[in-house]
Design an enzyme around this catalytic site. Structure first.
Site, PDB file in Angstrom:
ATOM      1  N   ASP A 143       0.871  -1.173   0.000  1.00 26.49           N
ATOM      2  CA  ASP A 143       0.000   0.000   0.000  1.00 26.49           C
ATOM      3  C   ASP A 143       0.918   1.236   0.000  1.00 26.49           C
ATOM      4  OD1 ASP A 143      -2.277   1.733   0.556  1.00 26.49           O
ATOM      5  OD2 ASP A 143      -1.507   1.819   2.610  1.00 26.49           O
TER       6      ASP A 143
ATOM      7  N   ASP B 251      -0.244   5.151   0.846  1.00 24.55           N
ATOM      8  CA  ASP B 251      -0.514   6.181   1.850  1.00 24.55           C
ATOM      9  C   ASP B 251      -0.627   5.567   3.245  1.00 24.55           C
ATOM     10  OD1 ASP B 251      -0.647   8.517   0.174  1.00 24.55           O
ATOM     11  OD2 ASP B 251      -2.399   7.541  -0.711  1.00 24.55           O
TER      12      ASP B 251
ATOM     13  N   GLU C 207      -0.893  11.323   4.880  1.00 26.80           N
ATOM     14  CA  GLU C 207      -2.256  11.867   4.959  1.00 26.80           C
ATOM     15  C   GLU C 207      -2.359  13.227   5.654  1.00 26.80           C
ATOM     16  OE1 GLU C 207      -4.504  10.850   3.149  1.00 26.80           O
ATOM     17  OE2 GLU C 207      -4.512   8.684   2.940  1.00 26.80           O
TER      18      GLU C 207
ATOM     19  N   GLY D 139     -10.208   7.324  -1.500  1.00 26.27           N
ATOM     20  CA  GLY D 139     -10.292   8.013  -2.796  1.00 26.27           C
ATOM     21  C   GLY D 139     -10.601   9.480  -2.583  1.00 26.27           C
TER      22      GLY D 139
ATOM     23  N   LYS E  93     -11.613  11.928  -4.664  1.00 30.14           N
ATOM     24  CA  LYS E  93     -12.855  12.463  -5.256  1.00 30.14           C
ATOM     25  C   LYS E  93     -14.059  11.978  -4.440  1.00 30.14           C
ATOM     26  CE  LYS E  93     -11.872  10.799  -9.471  1.00 30.14           C
ATOM     27  NZ  LYS E  93     -10.435  10.430  -9.493  1.00 30.14           N
TER      28      LYS E  93
ATOM     29  N   HIS F 198     -10.062  17.963  -7.550  1.00 31.32           N
ATOM     30  CA  HIS F 198      -9.123  16.882  -7.260  1.00 31.32           C
ATOM     31  C   HIS F 198      -7.852  17.017  -8.101  1.00 31.32           C
ATOM     32  CE1 HIS F 198      -7.678  12.620  -7.072  1.00 31.32           C
ATOM     33  NE2 HIS F 198      -7.829  12.904  -5.801  1.00 31.32           N
TER      34      HIS F 198
ATOM     35  N   THR G 143      -5.000   3.100  -3.453  1.00 30.59           N
ATOM     36  CA  THR G 143      -6.174   3.855  -3.886  1.00 30.59           C
ATOM     37  C   THR G 143      -5.773   5.208  -4.473  1.00 30.59           C
ATOM     38  OG1 THR G 143      -7.646   2.805  -2.333  1.00 30.59           O
ATOM     39  CG2 THR G 143      -8.146   5.064  -2.858  1.00 30.59           C
ATOM     40  N   THR G 144      -4.590   5.648  -4.149  1.00 29.07           N
ATOM     41  CA  THR G 144      -4.239   7.011  -4.545  1.00 29.07           C
ATOM     42  C   THR G 144      -3.961   7.112  -6.054  1.00 29.07           C
ATOM     43  OG1 THR G 144      -3.057   8.957  -3.704  1.00 29.07           O
ATOM     44  CG2 THR G 144      -1.708   7.075  -4.276  1.00 29.07           C
TER      45      THR G 144
ATOM     46  N   ASN H  32       0.667  10.495  -7.837  1.00 27.72           N
ATOM     47  CA  ASN H  32       1.136  10.624  -6.455  1.00 27.72           C
ATOM     48  C   ASN H  32       2.157   9.547  -6.116  1.00 27.72           C
ATOM     49  OD1 ASN H  32      -0.807  12.592  -6.366  1.00 27.72           O
ATOM     50  ND2 ASN H  32      -2.259  11.412  -5.139  1.00 27.72           N
TER      51      ASN H  32
HETATM   52  C1  XBP Z   1      -5.251   6.294   0.508  1.00 32.07           C
HETATM   53  C2  XBP Z   1      -6.422   6.975  -0.037  1.00 32.07           C
HETATM   54  C3  XBP Z   1      -6.256   8.074  -1.015  1.00 32.07           C
HETATM   55  C4  XBP Z   1      -5.483   9.253  -0.445  1.00 32.07           C
HETATM   56  C5  XBP Z   1      -5.630  10.484  -1.308  1.00 32.07           C
HETATM   57  O1  XBP Z   1      -4.854   5.294  -0.367  1.00 32.07           O
HETATM   58  O2  XBP Z   1      -7.531   6.599   0.304  1.00 32.07           O
HETATM   59  O3  XBP Z   1      -7.537   8.505  -1.396  1.00 32.07           O
HETATM   60  O4  XBP Z   1      -5.989   9.579   0.833  1.00 32.07           O
HETATM   61  O5  XBP Z   1      -5.206  10.245  -2.625  1.00 32.07           O
HETATM   62  P1  XBP Z   1      -3.911   4.032   0.050  1.00 32.07           P
HETATM   63  P2  XBP Z   1      -6.139  10.675  -3.877  1.00 32.07           P
HETATM   64  O6  XBP Z   1      -3.820   3.923   1.532  1.00 32.07           O
HETATM   65  O7  XBP Z   1      -4.617   2.861  -0.579  1.00 32.07           O
HETATM   66  O8  XBP Z   1      -2.560   4.312  -0.594  1.00 32.07           O
HETATM   67  O9  XBP Z   1      -6.644  12.050  -3.594  1.00 32.07           O
HETATM   68  O10 XBP Z   1      -5.239  10.601  -5.072  1.00 32.07           O
HETATM   69  O11 XBP Z   1      -7.274   9.664  -3.928  1.00 32.07           O
HETATM   70 MG    MG Z   2      -3.059   3.156   3.279  1.00 31.42          MG
END
Ligand code: XBP
Ligand code: MG
Length: 254
Positions: free
Chosen positions: A10, A12, A19, A53, A55, A83, A124-125, A129
């Site tokens: 993963d 983020d 975050e 996500g 959005k 976004h 998800t990002t 990024n």
């Molecule tokens: C984390 C998320 C993402 C980020 C923001 O993803 O949920 O939505 O908070 O990125 P993960 P975006 O932990 O799966 O890496 O604004 O590009 O969605």
């Molecule tokens: Mg994560």
């Protein structure tokens, strides 16, 4: 004993604590730029993180926290524009060096690479990024260390749906019992487990430390460095406090 064939990360919260001081700040800059009076505090953002996500998170915020907001005819278009602006700010922040990798991440990536272990990303990002984080924190060419990068809208449903892990496994031609997933959140663990991955290593962060990780194999504070060993929150920490390939293989064989 099953052989460990790949590590799936993963992004983020797992590779880096992005975050609170990264994504949240970038959302607020995008709101400012659009002359919206929304500002997401550290606490409020913690609640919004239940929706994955960016959005989807903005849409959820409007529905839940600003229901009287006068929605434009093309609300989805407006959110997509916001976004895009948020991604621009976020990428710039990363290129300015705003967010480092978490302890032990680079060490484990280097060990895995030297051993020829296959690696992938399931996040998800937004893809930009991921590129920006890798470029700003790892040596040149490091993006190619990851054989498959599953990110953002490439699948119909974001975490906690299993889509992104299923997609990555399919691209790699691997079965779920040959891999370990690295996650930081309950939504991420659910996604991996529902894709059939029953070896999930969690490293918590302040936003996720209270979450339910009952599907995980082990929950640690970090991957550990020699000077700052990993502490177990659930399950057994590695001997010596450092998550390495031998420890990961022992989780798969368990
Ligand atoms: C984390 C998320 C993402 C980020 C923001 O993803 O949920 O939505 O908070 O990125 P993960 P975006 O932990 O799966 O890496 O604004 O590009 O969605
Ligand atoms: Mg994560």
């Amino acid at each position: 004993m099953a052989k460990l064939e790949a590590l799936i990360f993963d992004v983020d919260g797992t590779l880096a604590d992005t975050e609170r001081d990264g994504h949240r700040v970038a959302f607020n800059l995008a709101f400012d730029e659009a002359r919206l009076d929304w500002q997401w505090s550290v606490d409020c953002y913690g609640k919004l993180l239940s929706v994955t996500g960016g959005k989807e998170r903005i849409k959820h915020f409007i529905d839940t926290y600003d229901p009287d907001f006068r929605r434009p005819f093309d609300l989805d278009g407006m959110i997509a524009g916001l976004h895009k602006s948020k991604t621009k700010h976020y990428v710039r922040m990363l290129h300015d060096g705003a967010i480092p990798l978490r302890p032990g991440v680079e060490r484990l990536l280097l060990e895995a690479r030297a051993a020829g272990m296959r690696m992938a990303i399931a996040t998800t990002t937004t893809p930009q990024n991921v590129n920006a984080l890798v470029h700003s924190t790892l040596p040149p060419g490091a993006l190619e260390w990851f054989e498959v990068i599953g990110a953002g809208d490439i699948v119909p449903e974001k975490k906690p749906a299993p889509d992104i892990y299923q997609w990555v496994l399919e691209q790699m031609g691997l079965s779920a019992d040959a891999v370990i997933a690295f996650e930081d959140s309950e939504n991420g663990v659910r996604s991996a487990v529902d894709a059939g991955i029953d070896r999930v290593l969690v490293t918590v962060n302040p936003y996720t430390v209270e979450q339910d990780f009952s599907g995980a194999s082990v929950v640690l504070d970090t991957l550990g460095e020699g000077s700052a060993p990993a502490q177990a929150i659930a399950g057994s920490a590695p001997n010596g406090g450092v998550v390495d390939l031998a420890y990961l293989q022992s989780l798969v064989g368990a």
